[in-house]
Design a protein around this motif. Structure first.
Motif, PDB file in Angstrom:
ATOM      1  N   ASN A 294     -11.439  42.283  51.911  1.00 43.90           N
ATOM      2  CA  ASN A 294     -11.547  40.918  51.423  1.00 43.90           C
ATOM      3  C   ASN A 294     -13.024  40.645  51.161  1.00 43.90           C
ATOM      4  O   ASN A 294     -13.784  41.596  50.944  1.00 43.90           O
ATOM      5  N   LYS A 295     -13.413  39.354  51.201  1.00 46.99           N
ATOM      6  CA  LYS A 295     -14.822  39.026  50.942  1.00 46.99           C
ATOM      7  C   LYS A 295     -15.426  38.264  52.110  1.00 46.99           C
ATOM      8  O   LYS A 295     -16.249  37.362  51.926  1.00 46.99           O
ATOM      9  N   LEU A 296     -14.990  38.608  53.296  1.00 46.49           N
ATOM     10  CA  LEU A 296     -15.443  37.875  54.481  1.00 46.49           C
ATOM     11  C   LEU A 296     -16.910  38.164  54.788  1.00 46.49           C
ATOM     12  O   LEU A 296     -17.339  39.315  54.722  1.00 46.49           O
ATOM     13  N   THR A 297     -17.644  37.113  55.120  1.00 44.77           N
ATOM     14  CA  THR A 297     -19.059  37.315  55.467  1.00 44.77           C
ATOM     15  C   THR A 297     -19.311  37.082  56.953  1.00 44.77           C
ATOM     16  O   THR A 297     -20.340  37.478  57.477  1.00 44.77           O
ATOM     17  N   GLN A 298     -18.376  36.408  57.629  1.00 44.59           N
ATOM     18  CA  GLN A 298     -18.608  36.024  59.026  1.00 44.59           C
ATOM     19  C   GLN A 298     -17.338  36.135  59.858  1.00 44.59           C
ATOM     20  O   GLN A 298     -16.246  35.906  59.348  1.00 44.59           O
TER      21      GLN A 298
ATOM     22  N   ASP B  17      -6.465  43.255  51.172  1.00 50.20           N
ATOM     23  CA  ASP B  17      -6.570  43.287  49.706  1.00 50.20           C
ATOM     24  C   ASP B  17      -6.288  41.931  49.071  1.00 50.20           C
ATOM     25  O   ASP B  17      -5.419  41.793  48.209  1.00 50.20           O
ATOM     26  N   ASN B  18      -6.982  40.907  49.549  1.00 51.01           N
ATOM     27  CA  ASN B  18      -6.907  39.583  48.951  1.00 51.01           C
ATOM     28  C   ASN B  18      -8.342  39.143  48.636  1.00 51.01           C
ATOM     29  O   ASN B  18      -9.236  40.000  48.550  1.00 51.01           O
ATOM     30  N   HIS B  19      -8.561  37.829  48.477  1.00 54.41           N
ATOM     31  CA  HIS B  19      -9.914  37.348  48.161  1.00 54.41           C
ATOM     32  C   HIS B  19     -10.448  36.430  49.254  1.00 54.41           C
ATOM     33  O   HIS B  19     -11.212  35.502  48.971  1.00 54.41           O
ATOM     34  N   LEU B  20     -10.047  36.656  50.492  1.00 60.78           N
ATOM     35  CA  LEU B  20     -10.474  35.775  51.587  1.00 60.78           C
ATOM     36  C   LEU B  20     -11.991  35.743  51.712  1.00 60.78           C
ATOM     37  O   LEU B  20     -12.645  36.780  51.736  1.00 60.78           O
ATOM     38  N   GLU B  21     -12.529  34.511  51.807  1.00 59.81           N
ATOM     39  CA  GLU B  21     -13.980  34.373  51.979  1.00 59.81           C
ATOM     40  C   GLU B  21     -14.326  33.924  53.383  1.00 59.81           C
ATOM     41  O   GLU B  21     -15.454  34.047  53.827  1.00 59.81           O
ATOM     42  N   GLN B  22     -13.343  33.373  54.088  1.00 55.25           N
ATOM     43  CA  GLN B  22     -13.601  32.829  55.420  1.00 55.25           C
ATOM     44  C   GLN B  22     -12.411  33.028  56.335  1.00 55.25           C
ATOM     45  O   GLN B  22     -11.269  32.968  55.881  1.00 55.25           O
TER      46      GLN B  22
END
Ligand SMILES: [Zn+2]
Length: 345
Positions: free
Chosen positions: A161-165, A137-142
């Motif tokens: 989170n917002k992880l794409t990879q 529940d954070n905003h991690l993108e990577q």
């Protein structure tokens, strides 16, 4: 109330102190006298910072600062090198300081759930004893590739989170037992998953996965969660019987790749003289049916694996794994159960 507990701990030389839910805004000064204390619970309060005197608590091994109003990881923590469990969940932390991370070499557990963190700095690798990292529940993108260097990790939880990879390097974590990546934006799981030798629980529910890598079926998982993905947004293709036309580059590549394994061939002997060519050819793959190599042209297929029958799991679910074939000649053979893919979107 907090002061009473501290006075009591001073008298009894208690090794642990629980000041959770005592409505404190500032740390009472008397606290710094408890230099022998090992466990300190300060969760469910209104702390926005820690004073520099806090570093006197040099023996502290477990610190709970969950559910306060911290906007950053307090910098004084970098002096508490005995810390092995640190809870910072439910704050308003948006930034992880590399300097603080580098001061915590003995940390085994780090919990930063429910904060506002976007980036995990590469210095996270200084936590070389870390076994469990939880940043749900954070905003991690990577996910930083350096996480793959943290060989002691047994549990990673980056749910919601917002992880794409998932970086390829994460597959180097052979001690990893539990990996939770639900509710992110992942579109694929990297090849190389066999590096997860000890993985027992994988949660990738609620992502954008369409297919699993081929080697996925050889993992020895106990539990797998993958509902809410876009698995097979593909329609199974009627076999188009036409023969592919390969480019000159692909034809040459296949020829060189075949010859390069024959130690008596001229190609094998001369290849080291062409490092650029070697580099280009290093991206080759192999046909799942005839084992012939290819470089840039292949047929994308899936095989449906049953988690009980093929993977020995208790639950029975059907999972598509990615299979690549060299040609329609192989695809049209009737000794396989691979399905050709065509994307609908
Ligand atoms: Zn083939």
């Amino acid at each position: 109330m907090a002061n009473d507990s501290i006075i009591k701990a001073l008298k009894t030389k208690s090794k642990s102190l629980n000041l959770s839910s005592t409505k404190i805004i500032y740390l009472p000064e008397a606290l710094e006298k408890l230099t022998w204390i090992l466990v300190l619970k300060l969760n469910n309060n209104f702390l926005s910072s820690l004073p520099s005197e806090f570093m006197r608590l040099q023996k502290l091994t477990e610190l709970n600062l969950g559910n306060n109003v911290l906007e950053e990881v307090p910098s004084v923590l970098k002096h508490l090198c005995c810390l092995n469990k640190l809870y910072l969940y439910g704050n308003q932390i948006s930034y992880l300081s590399a300097e603080v991370l580098e001061g915590l070499p003995n940390l085994v557990l780090l919990n930063l759930n429910h904060n506002k963190i976007k980036v995990i700095p590469s210095e996270i690798k200084s936590l070389c004893r870390l076994q469990s990292i939880s940043i749900t529940d954070n905003h991690l993108e990577q996910i930083p590739a350096e996480l793959g260097l943290m060989k002691s990790l047994t549990e990673i939880n980056f749910t919601n989170n917002k992880l794409t990879q998932i970086p390829q390097q994460l597959c180097d974590l052979s001690q990893l037992r539990r990996l939770y990546l639900a509710r992110n934006k992942l579109t694929e799981i990297p090849e190389g998953v066999l590096g997860w030798k000890n993985l027992k629980i994988l949660d990738v529910a609620g992502n954008r996965l369409s297919v699993f890598p081929f080697d996925f079926q050889f993992l020895t998982l106990d539990e797998l969660f993958f509902e809410g993905n876009s698995l097979v947004p593909f329609s199974l293709m009627e076999s188009i019987q036409e023969k592919e036309i390969l480019t000159l580059k692909e034809l040459s590549a296949r020829l060189i790749l075949q010859e390069s394994t024959n130690i008596l061939s001229a190609v094998y002997r001369s290849l080291p003289m062409y490092p650029e060519l070697q580099d280009m050819l290093s991206h080759w793959s192999q046909c799942a049916l005839c084992s012939q190599p290819f470089l840039t042209t292949w047929l994308e297929c899936v095989q449906f694996i049953n988690t009980r029958k093929h993977m020995g799991m208790k639950s029975s679910q059907s999972v598509p794994v990615r299979v690549v074939l060299c040609s329609y000649d192989c695809f049209n053979r009737d000794d396989h159960q691979y399905y050709g893919l065509v994307r609908l979107n």
